[in-house]
Scaffold this motif. Structure first.
Motif, mmCIF file in Angstrom:
data_model
loop_
_atom_site.group_PDB
_atom_site.id
_atom_site.type_symbol
_atom_site.label_atom_id
_atom_site.label_comp_id
_atom_site.label_asym_id
_atom_site.label_seq_id
_atom_site.Cartn_x
_atom_site.Cartn_y
_atom_site.Cartn_z
ATOM 1 N N ILE A 88 36.238 2.229 -9.263
ATOM 2 C CA ILE A 88 36.833 3.855 -8.514
ATOM 3 C C ILE A 88 36.026 4.095 -7.479
ATOM 4 C CG2 ILE A 88 35.630 6.047 -8.589
ATOM 5 C CD1 ILE A 88 36.497 5.563 -11.694
ATOM 6 N N ARG A 108 43.727 3.412 -10.274
ATOM 7 C CA ARG A 108 43.742 3.643 -11.748
ATOM 8 C C ARG A 108 43.905 3.049 -12.835
ATOM 9 N NH1 ARG A 108 43.494 8.849 -14.520
ATOM 10 N NH2 ARG A 108 41.483 9.597 -13.226
ATOM 11 N N LEU A 143 37.891 11.247 -16.291
ATOM 12 C CA LEU A 143 39.075 11.024 -15.188
ATOM 13 C C LEU A 143 40.341 12.210 -15.572
ATOM 14 C CD1 LEU A 143 40.335 8.209 -18.386
ATOM 15 C CD2 LEU A 143 39.225 7.610 -15.611
ATOM 16 N N LEU A 172 48.775 9.843 -15.681
ATOM 17 C CA LEU A 172 47.926 9.039 -14.864
ATOM 18 C C LEU A 172 47.095 9.001 -15.963
ATOM 19 C CD1 LEU A 172 47.043 10.995 -10.770
ATOM 20 C CD2 LEU A 172 48.233 8.375 -11.653
#
Length: 210
Positions: A88, A108, A143, A172
């Motif tokens: 990330i 992602r 998330l 997502l």
């Protein structure tokens, strides 16, 4: 996880405390890595003997370092957080939306692909483990917040911002990703293209034309 024969040499009684501590930390780390390695290979219910064999320790040693399976899975979960932390990267909400969507979906997708073996194993144990259920909730919230931050301008501008946010979170999510990868047998690139289309479609009502 059950008992088994010892494959680990007992710590020398005259070993310095610092040495014993370091050795205990190495053993604990090896157990966590062994459990995670088995899960990554598709073993959704790694047993004590299999973990011990992979780690090069005794089954008894596992329970010297972890009170129960929940404690071991909690440590595995912490290791996974470190793993995805290396994937990330910050995405500036001020970046043009087209570039932002592409960057975020790529990131992602990498995160969800990395999480897939662990989440599949966690689902097996979640019904009977409060610790694992808690990890699920924490992971989902992390998330969700990431989606909210990256697409904050569009959510704020939308007539129904909360509805848009919920749609983006679903598009997502790991559940959507796993449906594409497993049930629909899409490649990573194909699944990423589908998610990108869903995200762009959701944002189309508040964004400039693509």
């Amino acid at each position: 996880m059950g008992a088994g024969s010892s494959t680990e040499v007992d710590e020398p009684v005259d070993e310095p405390i610092d040495g014993r501590t370091a050795r205990a930390l190495r053993t604990k780390d090896a157990i966590v890595e062994a459990c995670l390695g088995l899960i990554d290979e598709g073993d959704l219910r790694p047993t004590g003997p299999r973990i011990a064999e992979r780690a090069g320790v005794s089954v008894r040693s596992i329970f010297q370092h972890f009170d129960d399976l929940d404690a071991l899975f909690a440590a595995v979960g912490q290791r996974v957080v470190v793993r995805i932390g290396g994937i990330i990267a910050h995405i500036d909400p001020a970046t043009p939306l087209h570039d932002r969507v592409d960057a975020f979906v790529h990131q992602r997708a990498a995160v969800l692909e990395s999480l897939t073996p662990v989440l599949r194993a966690a689902l097996v144990h979640a019904a009977s483990s409060e610790v694992i259920r808690g990890q699920f909730e924490q992971g989902h919230e992390f998330l969700r917040l990431q989606v909210a931050q990256v697409f904050a301008p569009e959510v704020a501008a939308a007539p129904e911002g909360e509805v848009l946010l919920h749609g983006l979170v679903v598009a997502l999510s790991w559940t959507t990703w796993d449906l594409l990868r497993a049930a629909q047998e899409q490649s990573v690139a194909q699944a990423r293209a589908v998610v990108t289309l869903m995200v762009r479609s959701l944002l189309g009502s508040v964004a400039d034309p693509w």
